[in-house]
Write a protein that holds these residues in place. Structure first.
Motif, short mmCIF file in Angstrom:
data_model
loop_
_atom_site.label_atom_id
_atom_site.label_comp_id
_atom_site.label_asym_id
_atom_site.label_seq_id
_atom_site.Cartn_x
_atom_site.Cartn_y
_atom_site.Cartn_z
N GLN A 86 -4.76 26.43 -12.10
CA GLN A 86 -4.44 25.08 -12.55
C GLN A 86 -3.39 24.45 -11.64
O GLN A 86 -2.58 25.14 -11.04
CB GLN A 86 -3.94 25.08 -13.99
N ALA A 87 -3.43 23.15 -11.58
CA ALA A 87 -2.45 22.35 -10.84
C ALA A 87 -2.30 21.03 -11.59
O ALA A 87 -2.98 20.78 -12.59
CB ALA A 87 -2.89 22.13 -9.40
N ARG A 88 -1.39 20.20 -11.11
CA ARG A 88 -1.15 18.90 -11.75
C ARG A 88 -1.16 17.82 -10.68
O ARG A 88 -0.47 17.91 -9.69
CB ARG A 88 0.21 18.94 -12.47
N LEU A 89 -1.97 16.79 -10.90
CA LEU A 89 -1.96 15.62 -10.03
C LEU A 89 -0.95 14.63 -10.59
O LEU A 89 -0.92 14.36 -11.79
CB LEU A 89 -3.34 14.96 -9.98
N GLU A 90 -0.11 14.07 -9.70
CA GLU A 90 0.92 13.11 -10.10
C GLU A 90 0.76 11.85 -9.26
O GLU A 90 0.59 11.93 -8.05
CB GLU A 90 2.31 13.69 -9.86
N TRP A 91 0.83 10.70 -9.91
CA TRP A 91 0.74 9.41 -9.20
C TRP A 91 2.11 8.76 -9.30
O TRP A 91 2.54 8.36 -10.38
CB TRP A 91 -0.34 8.53 -9.84
N TRP A 92 2.80 8.66 -8.17
CA TRP A 92 4.17 8.14 -8.11
C TRP A 92 4.17 6.72 -7.59
O TRP A 92 3.64 6.45 -6.51
CB TRP A 92 5.03 9.03 -7.22
N ALA A 93 4.78 5.81 -8.35
CA ALA A 93 4.95 4.42 -7.92
C ALA A 93 6.07 4.32 -6.89
O ALA A 93 6.02 3.49 -5.99
CB ALA A 93 5.26 3.52 -9.11
N ASN A 94 7.09 5.16 -7.06
CA ASN A 94 8.21 5.25 -6.12
C ASN A 94 8.85 6.62 -6.33
O ASN A 94 8.34 7.42 -7.09
CB ASN A 94 9.21 4.09 -6.30
N HIS A 95 9.99 6.86 -5.70
CA HIS A 95 10.59 8.20 -5.78
C HIS A 95 11.06 8.57 -7.19
O HIS A 95 11.30 9.74 -7.47
CB HIS A 95 11.74 8.32 -4.78
N ALA A 96 11.17 7.61 -8.08
CA ALA A 96 11.71 7.89 -9.41
C ALA A 96 10.73 7.64 -10.56
O ALA A 96 11.02 7.99 -11.70
CB ALA A 96 12.96 7.04 -9.65
N THR A 97 9.57 7.02 -10.29
CA THR A 97 8.68 6.60 -11.36
C THR A 97 7.28 7.19 -11.19
O THR A 97 6.54 6.78 -10.31
CB THR A 97 8.57 5.06 -11.41
N CYS A 98 6.96 8.14 -12.05
CA CYS A 98 5.62 8.74 -12.07
C CYS A 98 4.80 7.99 -13.12
O CYS A 98 5.15 7.97 -14.29
CB CYS A 98 5.71 10.23 -12.40
N LEU A 99 3.69 7.38 -12.70
CA LEU A 99 2.86 6.60 -13.62
C LEU A 99 1.75 7.42 -14.27
O LEU A 99 1.12 6.93 -15.21
CB LEU A 99 2.25 5.41 -12.90
N GLY A 100 1.51 8.62 -13.78
CA GLY A 100 0.46 9.43 -14.39
C GLY A 100 0.52 10.87 -13.94
O GLY A 100 0.82 11.16 -12.79
#
Length: 108
Positions: free
Chosen positions: A7-21
């Protein structure tokens, strides 16, 4: 490591501090002889309607995600994600991605 399945986790970052998903995936990663890797996977859990809407929105904005493997707090490898009609995810390393995307919103 020339192969990883787990398993792994996909992360969508808007900027260095805000993960949107964040999306947990079951993934198989293979590495070729020159060290380039590619992976296939699926969402670990079926997405409900709200999660699917969020996923589709992020994929349309920019299909680049960071990927976090077990034991990592935050993903460090950028990947380009392509989703097939059957829900299979194809991930390729996006080492040349500079963090910028072209997003246009129609507000009419």
């Amino acid at each position: 490591m020339d192969r990883f399945a787990g398993q792994a986790r996909l992360e969508w970052w808007a900027n260095h501090a805000t993960c949107l998903g964040e999306y947990d995936i079951d993934i198989t990663v293979t590495v070729d002889v020159v060290g380039q890797w590619q992976a296939t996977g699926r969402h670990a859990n079926a997405l409900d309607t709200i999660q699917r809407d969020g996923w589709d929105f992020l994929m349309e904005m920019d299909p680049h995600f960071s990927i976090a493997f077990p034991g990592e707090d935050r993903g460090g490898i950028m990947v380009l994600v392509v989703e097939a009609g059957d829900g299979t995810l194809r991930l390729t390393e996006a080492s040349d991605w500079d963090g910028s995307g072209n997003v246009t919103f129609d507000l009419t």
